[in-house]
Each structure stands twice: as C-alpha cells, then as structure tokens.
Design a protein around this motif. Structure first.
Motif, PDB file in Angstrom:
ATOM      1  N   LYS A   1       0.856  -1.045  -0.030  1.00  0.00           N
ATOM      2  CA  LYS A   1      -0.113   0.040   0.038  1.00  0.00           C
ATOM      3  C   LYS A   1       0.840   1.320  -0.064  1.00  0.00           C
ATOM      4  CE  LYS A   1      -3.782  -2.122   2.588  1.00  0.00           C
ATOM      5  NZ  LYS A   1      -4.600  -2.100   3.843  1.00  0.00           N
ATOM      6  N   LEU A   2       1.862   1.129   0.834  1.00  0.00           N
ATOM      7  CA  LEU A   2       2.721   2.452   0.887  1.00  0.00           C
ATOM      8  C   LEU A   2       3.518   2.483  -0.510  1.00  0.00           C
ATOM      9  CD1 LEU A   2       4.611   4.602   2.186  1.00  0.00           C
ATOM     10  CD2 LEU A   2       6.155   2.832   2.489  1.00  0.00           C
ATOM     11  N   TRP A   3       3.969   1.707  -1.282  1.00  0.00           N
ATOM     12  CA  TRP A   3       4.587   1.928  -2.328  1.00  0.00           C
ATOM     13  C   TRP A   3       3.362   2.156  -3.417  1.00  0.00           C
ATOM     14  CZ3 TRP A   3       9.254   3.012  -2.132  1.00  0.00           C
ATOM     15  CH2 TRP A   3      10.194   2.703  -1.235  1.00  0.00           C
ATOM     16  N   THR A   4       2.313   1.646  -3.590  1.00  0.00           N
ATOM     17  CA  THR A   4       1.466   1.965  -4.447  1.00  0.00           C
ATOM     18  C   THR A   4       1.191   3.520  -4.271  1.00  0.00           C
ATOM     19  OG1 THR A   4       0.467  -0.091  -4.373  1.00  0.00           O
ATOM     20  CG2 THR A   4      -0.827   1.258  -5.217  1.00  0.00           C
ATOM     21  N   ALA A   5       0.800   3.917  -3.003  1.00  0.00           N
ATOM     22  CA  ALA A   5       0.648   5.256  -2.872  1.00  0.00           C
ATOM     23  C   ALA A   5       1.864   6.151  -3.372  1.00  0.00           C
ATOM     24  CB  ALA A   5       0.398   5.504  -1.416  1.00  0.00           C
TER      25      ALA A   5
ATOM     26  N   ALA B   1       9.168  -1.618  -9.161  1.00  0.00           N
ATOM     27  CA  ALA B   1      10.253  -2.802  -9.107  1.00  0.00           C
ATOM     28  C   ALA B   1      11.053  -2.793  -7.875  1.00  0.00           C
ATOM     29  CB  ALA B   1      11.077  -2.572 -10.584  1.00  0.00           C
ATOM     30  N   GLY B   2      11.440  -1.331  -7.587  1.00  0.00           N
ATOM     31  CA  GLY B   2      12.244  -1.063  -6.353  1.00  0.00           C
ATOM     32  C   GLY B   2      11.587  -1.505  -5.227  1.00  0.00           C
ATOM     33  N   ALA B   3      10.518  -1.378  -5.224  1.00  0.00           N
ATOM     34  CA  ALA B   3       9.527  -1.820  -3.670  1.00  0.00           C
ATOM     35  C   ALA B   3       9.744  -3.020  -3.766  1.00  0.00           C
ATOM     36  CB  ALA B   3       8.260  -1.351  -3.960  1.00  0.00           C
ATOM     37  N   SER B   4       9.721  -4.040  -4.672  1.00  0.00           N
ATOM     38  CA  SER B   4       9.741  -5.321  -4.880  1.00  0.00           C
ATOM     39  C   SER B   4      11.060  -5.805  -4.225  1.00  0.00           C
ATOM     40  CB  SER B   4       9.423  -5.971  -6.088  1.00  0.00           C
ATOM     41  OG  SER B   4       8.039  -5.719  -6.605  1.00  0.00           O
ATOM     42  N   VAL B   5      12.159  -5.023  -4.847  1.00  0.00           N
ATOM     43  CA  VAL B   5      13.426  -5.432  -4.282  1.00  0.00           C
ATOM     44  C   VAL B   5      13.502  -5.145  -2.777  1.00  0.00           C
ATOM     45  CG1 VAL B   5      15.970  -4.995  -4.646  1.00  0.00           C
ATOM     46  CG2 VAL B   5      14.404  -5.436  -6.709  1.00  0.00           C
ATOM     47  N   ILE B   6      13.299  -4.131  -2.496  1.00  0.00           N
ATOM     48  CA  ILE B   6      13.329  -3.576  -1.159  1.00  0.00           C
ATOM     49  C   ILE B   6      12.499  -4.681   0.003  1.00  0.00           C
ATOM     50  CG2 ILE B   6      12.533  -1.970   0.646  1.00  0.00           C
ATOM     51  CD1 ILE B   6      13.205   0.117  -1.508  1.00  0.00           C
ATOM     52  N   ALA B   7      11.318  -4.923  -0.509  1.00  0.00           N
ATOM     53  CA  ALA B   7      10.641  -5.900   0.176  1.00  0.00           C
ATOM     54  C   ALA B   7      11.190  -7.316   0.303  1.00  0.00           C
ATOM     55  CB  ALA B   7       9.211  -6.080  -0.211  1.00  0.00           C
ATOM     56  N   TYR B   8      11.740  -7.855  -0.698  1.00  0.00           N
ATOM     57  CA  TYR B   8      12.491  -8.936  -0.673  1.00  0.00           C
ATOM     58  C   TYR B   8      13.644  -9.226   0.060  1.00  0.00           C
ATOM     59  CZ  TYR B   8      14.911 -13.014  -2.442  1.00  0.00           C
ATOM     60  OH  TYR B   8      15.690 -14.531  -2.603  1.00  0.00           O
ATOM     61  N   ILE B   9      14.384  -7.958   0.035  1.00  0.00           N
ATOM     62  CA  ILE B   9      15.597  -8.273   0.849  1.00  0.00           C
ATOM     63  C   ILE B   9      15.457  -7.840   2.304  1.00  0.00           C
ATOM     64  CG2 ILE B   9      17.635  -6.515   1.596  1.00  0.00           C
ATOM     65  CD1 ILE B   9      17.815  -5.906  -1.442  1.00  0.00           C
ATOM     66  N   ILE B  10      14.473  -7.076   2.709  1.00  0.00           N
ATOM     67  CA  ILE B  10      13.962  -7.195   4.133  1.00  0.00           C
ATOM     68  C   ILE B  10      13.491  -8.443   4.559  1.00  0.00           C
ATOM     69  CG2 ILE B  10      12.582  -5.957   5.766  1.00  0.00           C
ATOM     70  CD1 ILE B  10      12.978  -3.350   4.145  1.00  0.00           C
ATOM     71  N   GLY B  11      12.589  -8.977   3.896  1.00  0.00           N
ATOM     72  CA  GLY B  11      12.000 -10.246   4.302  1.00  0.00           C
ATOM     73  C   GLY B  11      13.064 -11.465   4.148  1.00  0.00           C
ATOM     74  N   GLU B  12      13.986 -11.501   3.469  1.00  0.00           N
ATOM     75  CA  GLU B  12      15.011 -12.396   3.551  1.00  0.00           C
ATOM     76  C   GLU B  12      15.892 -12.149   4.745  1.00  0.00           C
ATOM     77  OE1 GLU B  12      15.728 -15.479   1.729  1.00  0.00           O
ATOM     78  OE2 GLU B  12      13.632 -15.009   1.119  1.00  0.00           O
ATOM     79  N   GLY B  13      16.215 -11.079   4.973  1.00  0.00           N
ATOM     80  CA  GLY B  13      16.966 -10.626   6.116  1.00  0.00           C
ATOM     81  C   GLY B  13      16.248 -10.851   7.528  1.00  0.00           C
ATOM     82  N   LEU B  14      14.795 -10.744   7.582  1.00  0.00           N
ATOM     83  CA  LEU B  14      14.266 -11.215   8.794  1.00  0.00           C
ATOM     84  C   LEU B  14      14.168 -12.650   8.869  1.00  0.00           C
ATOM     85  CD1 LEU B  14      11.361  -8.714   8.571  1.00  0.00           C
ATOM     86  CD2 LEU B  14      13.045  -8.666  10.151  1.00  0.00           C
ATOM     87  N   THR B  15      13.903 -13.294   7.754  1.00  0.00           N
ATOM     88  CA  THR B  15      13.832 -14.954   7.681  1.00  0.00           C
ATOM     89  C   THR B  15      15.128 -15.339   8.078  1.00  0.00           C
ATOM     90  OG1 THR B  15      12.439 -14.879   5.934  1.00  0.00           O
ATOM     91  CG2 THR B  15      13.614 -17.038   6.248  1.00  0.00           C
ATOM     92  N   ASP B  16      16.323 -14.907   7.710  1.00  0.00           N
ATOM     93  CA  ASP B  16      17.709 -15.291   8.100  1.00  0.00           C
ATOM     94  C   ASP B  16      18.061 -15.137   9.577  1.00  0.00           C
ATOM     95  OD1 ASP B  16      18.255 -15.975   5.411  1.00  0.00           O
ATOM     96  OD2 ASP B  16      19.429 -14.407   5.116  1.00  0.00           O
TER      97      ASP B  16
END
Length: 76
Positions: A14-18, A46-61
C-alpha cells in the motif's frame, strides 16, 4: 506512544502503491508525458519489490539464526 514498525511500513504494498501514484500524478501535473509517468511508476514498484524481498529475507535469516541451538554449534 507507539513505536513505528519501519520494516512493516517499508514492505507494505500500500505504501509503495501510494508513492508510485503520487509521483506519477506529479509528473502528469507538471506537464510530463504519460509514458514517462508509466515508466517511473514501474521503476518505483520494481524497486519496492526488491526492497521488500531483501528485508523479508533478512528477517527470515535473522529468525533462523536465533532459532539455532548454540550448544550444537559449540560441539563441532
């Protein structure tokens, strides 16, 4: 007063769409072409997708590291 969960905010679609919508409307309002607004919106998403992926993977790790048994690694 509540603390802001920045990780949750930065991974919010929602943030990135806004943000993308605001930027594209500003481009159109200042006389930019529709093609330019579309390309900029696509880049933001596209940048938002990359940011979300990186943060998500970092939290998982981080969760996996915390879940490991420290005694198991000392025995090896």
């Amino acid at each position: 007063m509540k603390q802001i969960n920045w990780v949750k905010k930065l991974t919010s679609r929602k943030l990135w769409t806004a943000v993308a919508s605001f930027v594209s409307m500003m481009i159109l309002a200042t006389g930019g072409a529709e093609n330019t607004a579309t390309q900029v919106t696509a880049l933001i998403m596209a940048g938002a997708s990359v940011i979300a992926y990186i943060i998500g993977e970092g939290l998982t790790d981080a969760a996996n590291i915390e879940a490991e048994d420290p005694e198991q690694t000392d025995e090896e």
